[in-house]
Design an enzyme around this catalytic site. Structure first.
Site, PDB file in Angstrom:
ATOM      1  N   ASP A   1      14.481  -1.141  -0.415  1.00 33.00           N
ATOM      2  CA  ASP A   1      15.287  -1.330   0.794  1.00 33.00           C
ATOM      3  C   ASP A   1      16.248  -2.495   0.516  1.00 33.00           C
ATOM      4  O   ASP A   1      17.287  -2.300  -0.124  1.00 33.00           O
ATOM      5  CB  ASP A   1      14.293  -1.615   1.929  1.00 33.00           C
ATOM      6  CG  ASP A   1      14.896  -1.556   3.305  1.00 33.00           C
ATOM      7  OD1 ASP A   1      16.115  -1.697   3.425  1.00 33.00           O
ATOM      8  OD2 ASP A   1      14.153  -1.391   4.291  1.00 33.00           O
TER       9      ASP A   1
ATOM     10  N   LYS B   1       0.805  -1.206   0.000  1.00 34.63           N
ATOM     11  CA  LYS B   1       0.000   0.000   0.000  1.00 34.63           C
ATOM     12  C   LYS B   1       0.840   1.259   0.000  1.00 34.63           C
ATOM     13  O   LYS B   1       0.348   2.353  -0.244  1.00 34.63           O
ATOM     14  CB  LYS B   1      -0.887   0.053   1.267  1.00 34.63           C
ATOM     15  CG  LYS B   1      -1.698  -1.156   1.552  1.00 34.63           C
ATOM     16  CD  LYS B   1      -2.406  -0.974   2.915  1.00 34.63           C
ATOM     17  CE  LYS B   1      -2.853  -2.278   3.434  1.00 34.63           C
ATOM     18  NZ  LYS B   1      -3.288  -2.190   4.848  1.00 34.63           N
ATOM     19  N   GLY B   2       2.123   1.109   0.356  1.00 37.57           N
ATOM     20  CA  GLY B   2       2.953   2.284   0.606  1.00 37.57           C
ATOM     21  C   GLY B   2       3.077   3.231  -0.577  1.00 37.57           C
ATOM     22  O   GLY B   2       3.325   4.426  -0.411  1.00 37.57           O
TER      23      GLY B   2
ATOM     24  N   LYS C   1      17.162   3.154  -0.387  1.00 46.95           N
ATOM     25  CA  LYS C   1      17.966   2.942   0.825  1.00 46.95           C
ATOM     26  C   LYS C   1      19.045   1.911   0.501  1.00 46.95           C
ATOM     27  O   LYS C   1      18.929   0.721   0.829  1.00 46.95           O
ATOM     28  CB  LYS C   1      17.046   2.449   1.950  1.00 46.95           C
ATOM     29  CG  LYS C   1      17.634   2.632   3.337  1.00 46.95           C
ATOM     30  CD  LYS C   1      16.776   1.962   4.379  1.00 46.95           C
ATOM     31  CE  LYS C   1      15.790   2.886   5.040  1.00 46.95           C
ATOM     32  NZ  LYS C   1      15.072   2.217   6.171  1.00 46.95           N
TER      33      LYS C   1
ATOM     34  N   ARG D   1       0.971   6.633   7.423  1.00 48.10           N
ATOM     35  CA  ARG D   1       1.023   6.736   5.961  1.00 48.10           C
ATOM     36  C   ARG D   1       0.515   8.104   5.498  1.00 48.10           C
ATOM     37  O   ARG D   1       0.863   8.563   4.417  1.00 48.10           O
ATOM     38  CB  ARG D   1       0.161   5.648   5.307  1.00 48.10           C
ATOM     39  CG  ARG D   1       0.643   4.218   5.538  1.00 48.10           C
ATOM     40  CD  ARG D   1      -0.114   3.279   4.612  1.00 48.10           C
ATOM     41  NE  ARG D   1      -0.057   1.879   5.017  1.00 48.10           N
ATOM     42  CZ  ARG D   1       0.899   1.031   4.654  1.00 48.10           C
ATOM     43  NH1 ARG D   1       1.902   1.447   3.930  1.00 48.10           N
ATOM     44  NH2 ARG D   1       0.850  -0.234   5.043  1.00 48.10           N
TER      45      ARG D   1
HETATM   46  C1  PRP Z   1       7.668  -1.747   1.508  1.00 49.95           C
HETATM   47  C2  PRP Z   1       7.805  -0.961   0.204  1.00 49.95           C
HETATM   48  C3  PRP Z   1       8.404  -1.956  -0.742  1.00 49.95           C
HETATM   49  C4  PRP Z   1       9.162  -2.896   0.163  1.00 49.95           C
HETATM   50  C5  PRP Z   1      10.629  -2.632   0.024  1.00 49.95           C
HETATM   51  O1  PRP Z   1       6.461  -2.431   1.488  1.00 49.95           O
HETATM   52  O2  PRP Z   1       6.579  -0.460  -0.253  1.00 49.95           O
HETATM   53  O3  PRP Z   1       7.419  -2.651  -1.468  1.00 49.95           O
HETATM   54  O4  PRP Z   1       8.764  -2.645   1.507  1.00 49.95           O
HETATM   55  O5  PRP Z   1      11.359  -3.455   0.878  1.00 49.95           O
HETATM   56  P1  PRP Z   1      12.496  -4.443   0.360  1.00 49.95           P
HETATM   57  O6  PRP Z   1      13.299  -3.716  -0.671  1.00 49.95           O
HETATM   58  O7  PRP Z   1      13.291  -4.728   1.619  1.00 49.95           O
HETATM   59  O8  PRP Z   1      11.845  -5.672  -0.176  1.00 49.95           O
HETATM   60  P2  PRP Z   1       5.870  -3.168   2.788  1.00 49.95           P
HETATM   61  O9  PRP Z   1       6.171  -4.624   2.692  1.00 49.95           O
HETATM   62  O10 PRP Z   1       6.338  -2.464   4.032  1.00 49.95           O
HETATM   63  O11 PRP Z   1       4.322  -3.014   2.589  1.00 49.95           O
HETATM   64  P3  PRP Z   1       3.434  -1.667   2.488  1.00 49.95           P
HETATM   65  O12 PRP Z   1       3.748  -1.051   1.159  1.00 49.95           O
HETATM   66  O13 PRP Z   1       2.019  -2.155   2.547  1.00 49.95           O
HETATM   67  O14 PRP Z   1       3.804  -0.771   3.643  1.00 49.95           O
END
Ligand code: PRP
Length: 191
Positions: free
Chosen positions: A111, A53-54, A139, A173
């Site tokens: 990330d 969802k981010g 990041k 968010r």
């Molecule tokens: C976050 C972000 C990416 C992912 C990146 O999503 O939106 O999709 O993490 O992390 P990575 O590079 O370590 O894989 P999250 O899983 O937190 O879900 P969200 O978008 O619903 O917050």
């Protein structure tokens, strides 16, 4: 009914230790990204794909900064974390067929790169004409998988970030800026 701490508007803002990227800086950079994408994809009618969802606030603003014809679609997956056992599951698939289309995968943050690696593989199997990545935040300090990112909004340091789509346990968010979360908020629960 499940109980939860409702909190006030002040609680929300006070959870930020420091603003990392303010609203104005976000808006300016997103305008620039939109202009670049509009130039690079002219006459290609790209499909912007986001994973929920981010990405929602960034996708909404990026879409409006793009001046060429464009389509948008979303995926939802089960969480993907380092060391996690079992398969990632697609909870919501795309509605648009991307075979032969120019796809721009849009992320709020890259990330470790594990989510991106998984999703790019999934999308590539559908034979798009091209597949590139646009992330608002990068990041690199936590990267496990090196994946080329065509468009990057900002390089960010290794802090727990909240706001502009980024959450801590589904909260924050809706903050309009990207901020560093106060340590007492996230400890000892960090991922
Ligand atoms: C976050 C972000 C990416 C992912 C990146 O999503 O939106 O999709 O993490 O992390 P990575 O590079 O370590 O894989 P999250 O899983 O937190 O879900 P969200 O978008 O619903 O917050």
């Amino acid at each position: 009914m499940k109980s939860y701490a409702a909190g006030t508007a002040q609680d929300l803002v006070q959870s930020v230790q420091r603003v990392l990227i303010d609203e104005r800086t976000l808006a300016q950079r997103i305008q620039t990204l939109g202009a670049l994408i509009s130039h690079d994809y002219e006459e290609k009618r790209p499909v912007l794909v986001g994973v929920l969802k981010g990405v929602v606030p960034f996708m909404a603003d990026l879409l409006r900064a793009i001046t060429i014809p464009v389509e948008v679609d979303f995926l939802a997956i089960s969480r993907y974390r380092p060391g996690q056992k079992g398969q990632v599951r697609v909870l919501k698939d795309l509605d648009i067929c991307i075979k032969g289309r120019h796809v721009l995968f849009v992320e709020d943050i890259v990330d470790t790169g594990l989510t991106l690696q998984y999703l790019l593989k999934l999308l590539r199997a559908r034979e798009p004409a091209s597949l590139e990545v646009c992330t608002l935040l990068n990041k690199t300090s936590r990267r496990l998988i090196d994946i080329p990112l065509k468009y990057v909004g900002f390089e960010v340091p290794d802090f727990y970030l909240i706001g502009y789509g980024l959450d801590y346990r589904e909260r924050f968010r809706n903050l309009p800026m990207v901020g560093i979360a106060k340590a007492e908020l996230i400890q000892p629960h960090r991922l």
